[in-house]
Design a protein around this motif. Structure first.
Motif, mmCIF file in Angstrom:
data_model
loop_
_atom_site.group_PDB
_atom_site.id
_atom_site.type_symbol
_atom_site.label_atom_id
_atom_site.label_comp_id
_atom_site.label_asym_id
_atom_site.label_seq_id
_atom_site.Cartn_x
_atom_site.Cartn_y
_atom_site.Cartn_z
ATOM 1 N N GLN A 1 0.812 -1.211 0.000
ATOM 2 C CA GLN A 1 0.000 0.000 0.000
ATOM 3 C C GLN A 1 0.850 1.267 0.000
ATOM 4 O OE1 GLN A 1 -3.396 -0.188 -0.384
ATOM 5 N NE2 GLN A 1 -2.846 -2.356 -0.611
ATOM 6 N N LYS A 2 2.000 1.223 0.667
ATOM 7 C CA LYS A 2 2.883 2.382 0.764
ATOM 8 C C LYS A 2 4.318 1.884 0.829
ATOM 9 C CE LYS A 2 -0.345 5.363 3.391
ATOM 10 N NZ LYS A 2 -1.501 4.449 3.406
ATOM 11 N N GLU A 3 5.243 2.812 0.638
ATOM 12 C CA GLU A 3 6.657 2.468 0.825
ATOM 13 C C GLU A 3 7.003 2.697 2.292
ATOM 14 O OE1 GLU A 3 9.514 4.047 -1.803
ATOM 15 O OE2 GLU A 3 8.503 3.346 -3.607
ATOM 16 N N PHE A 4 6.802 1.677 3.100
ATOM 17 C CA PHE A 4 6.919 1.833 4.544
ATOM 18 C C PHE A 4 8.379 1.928 4.968
ATOM 19 C CE2 PHE A 4 2.744 -0.210 4.090
ATOM 20 C CZ PHE A 4 1.987 0.691 4.807
ATOM 21 N N ARG A 5 8.647 2.923 5.786
ATOM 22 C CA ARG A 5 9.974 3.055 6.386
ATOM 23 C C ARG A 5 10.093 2.171 7.621
ATOM 24 N NH1 ARG A 5 12.943 8.771 8.127
ATOM 25 N NH2 ARG A 5 14.774 7.819 9.118
ATOM 26 N N TRP A 6 8.974 1.998 8.336
ATOM 27 C CA TRP A 6 8.960 1.161 9.536
ATOM 28 C C TRP A 6 7.739 0.240 9.515
ATOM 29 C CZ3 TRP A 6 8.682 6.593 10.081
ATOM 30 C CH2 TRP A 6 9.882 7.238 10.386
ATOM 31 N N VAL A 7 7.921 -0.978 10.027
ATOM 32 C CA VAL A 7 6.808 -1.890 10.297
ATOM 33 C C VAL A 7 6.927 -2.318 11.758
ATOM 34 C CG1 VAL A 7 5.695 -4.082 9.768
ATOM 35 C CG2 VAL A 7 6.682 -2.710 7.918
ATOM 36 N N VAL A 8 5.891 -2.035 12.536
ATOM 37 C CA VAL A 8 5.866 -2.376 13.958
ATOM 38 C C VAL A 8 4.981 -3.605 14.142
ATOM 39 C CG1 VAL A 8 5.199 -1.605 16.265
ATOM 40 C CG2 VAL A 8 6.246 0.015 14.659
ATOM 41 N N LEU A 9 5.520 -4.647 14.775
ATOM 42 C CA LEU A 9 4.797 -5.902 14.976
ATOM 43 C C LEU A 9 4.546 -6.114 16.471
ATOM 44 C CD1 LEU A 9 6.840 -8.219 12.557
ATOM 45 C CD2 LEU A 9 4.720 -6.980 12.060
ATOM 46 N N GLN A 10 3.275 -6.254 16.848
ATOM 47 C CA GLN A 10 2.892 -6.476 18.246
ATOM 48 C C GLN A 10 2.147 -7.800 18.344
ATOM 49 O OE1 GLN A 10 -0.794 -5.125 19.499
ATOM 50 N NE2 GLN A 10 -0.450 -6.759 20.991
ATOM 51 N N GLU A 11 2.675 -8.708 19.165
ATOM 52 C CA GLU A 11 2.067 -10.023 19.324
ATOM 53 C C GLU A 11 1.040 -10.010 20.457
ATOM 54 O OE1 GLU A 11 0.777 -12.505 18.417
ATOM 55 O OE2 GLU A 11 2.246 -14.100 18.117
#
Length: 426
Positions: A132-142
């Motif tokens: 969808q976008k050129e993401f600079r960051w991806v934050v993953l929360q379990e």
């Protein structure tokens, strides 16, 4: 006269044809510049949009109701965009955001597009979300309990999560923003304020905040090791440790942190699990510090939900937590040395062979043999052991000198300071 009218009409017709064809010509012109951009780099009319025209940096938040409560992503966005430090944050504004916060979702639901425990399925695959976008960051929360289940009776759930985060990271590497080398950040959650008395099995694993927090932090460290590479380490946003910083401060004052109205209890909703507005603000402050590599005390956007003094205090907590946090060893300066789960033994389960007189006698004989054997070997090889220890101490002193002292100077994310760091993931 007829010739003049005919000429004018011809010119108008050619102009109309040219204006109708111009979008296609523009698309073809841009396509010849760089053919590596995917279709999601086009606007609603199918026209290619160059990177510099697409807006600011992009942040993708993936988790569950811990993110959805109080619209955490929006707090992060406002802090980055509307603070006195916004112009020097290093973030290209306006910040673009995308949040997936399906209630009760686990990483495996996003990795394999499965329905969550509340029967909600991601509408898109994770790959489609990344496009969808050129993401600079991806934050993953379990999910909030799974990270600490390693070596408990629910180990299988932990390994399912570990497998899922590897799949997510592979897709981030494949479909992330090549320009910024998309940074993966693991959102370390917090221990519970209190536990569900109706779930005695879970209470055997987690029976208080400190125990829960320790096991959660250990689990996230294992996830970090699973997806990190020397050239591209994953980062941890130590939100849970920020909660623990408040917990320790209340205890140091001689107060009960679980007492209603305490600074620590105020971080939670009534269920003792989900964040209150203060808890979400603290989480956002930690995230802003990790995302930007800047001191979160500088991001002074005024959150309209509670008083400014409390906001200032929580930003100070975030600053202190990040300054004390070691990304490559996953500990706070004030806590005990990190011990991997495989070295700690099982969590929340009791071996039947160790109960009763016979079991205790067997354990006693076994450990006497182990200690005696180790003592004999140490006596026989004392000279070589002494030389090894001296060599290891010398190497460690060089490593610490390279990393530098703890403090605000360590705010730069690891991905921006790879040179000279000992990236061996312990």
């Amino acid at each position: 006269m007829k010739l003049f009218v005919s000429s004018v009409l011809s010119l108008l017709l050619l102009q109309a044809q040219g204006s109708l064809a111009s979008p296609q010509r523009e698309l073809q012109a841009h396509s010849t510049i760089d053919t590596n951009y995917a279709d999601f780099n086009k606007n609603m009319d199918g026209i290619y949009v160059p990177p510099e025209s697409r807006g600011g940096d992009a942040l993708f938040m993936v988790g569950n109701s811990y993110l959805g409560r109080n619209n955490l992503t929006e707090i992060v966005k406002n802090m980055i965009e509307h603070s006195s430090a916004s112009s020097s944050s290093g973030v290209n504004l306006p910040l673009q955001t995308q949040t997936w916060d399906i209630p009760a979702a686990h990483w495996q639901h996003y990795a394999f597009q499965l329905a969550s425990n509340e029967h909600l399925r991601p509408e898109q695959s994770f790959e489609e979300g990344l496009r969808q976008k050129e993401f600079r960051w991806v934050v993953l929360q379990e999910q909030s309990e799974i990270p600490g289940l390693y070596q408990s009776k629910y180990t299988e759930e932990w390994f399912d999560s570990n497998k899922a985060v590897k799949v997510l990271e592979e897709q981030i590497e494949q479909f992330g923003n090549a320009q910024h080398d998309t940074q993966t950040i693991l959102f370390q959650t917090w221990g519970r304020l209190h536990f569900d008395d109706n779930n005695p099995e879970m209470m055997r694993i987690y029976d208080n905040f400190e125990d829960h927090q320790y096991k959660i932090a250990s689990g996230y460290r294992e996830f970090q090791k699973a997806i990190s590479k020397p050239e591209k380490p994953a980062l941890i946003a130590p939100v849970g440790f920020a909660f623990e910083t408040v917990y320790d401060a209340v205890v140091a004052e001689g107060l009960d942190p679980e007492q209603g109205g305490s600074k620590f209890a105020n971080l939670y909703e009534e269920d003792g699990s989900h964040p209150s507005p203060q808890g979400s603000y603290l989480a956002a402050s930690v995230l802003v510090g990790v995302l930007t590599g800047k001191d979160p005390r500088q991001f002074d956007w005024q959150y309209p939900v509670f008083d400014l003094d409390t906001q200032k205090y929580l930003r100070e907590v975030a600053h202190q937590t990040i300054a004390d946090f070691c990304q490559i060893c996953n500990v706070r300066a004030k806590t005990a040395k990190y011990v991997p789960p495989e070295e700690r033994g099982g969590m929340g389960s009791v071996s039947k062979s160790s109960s009763g007189f016979f079991g205790k006698f067997i354990n006693f004989v076994f450990w006497c043999g182990v200690i005696g054997g180790c003592g004999f070997v140490a006596w026989k090889k004392q000279d070589s052991i002494r030389a090894t220890i001296q060599s290891r101490l010398a190497r460690n002193s060089r490593t610490y000198a390279d990393v530098g002292p703890s403090g605000a100077g360590n705010y730069a994310p690891l991905s921006q300071e790879r040179a000279g760091l000992d990236m061996e993931l312990i």
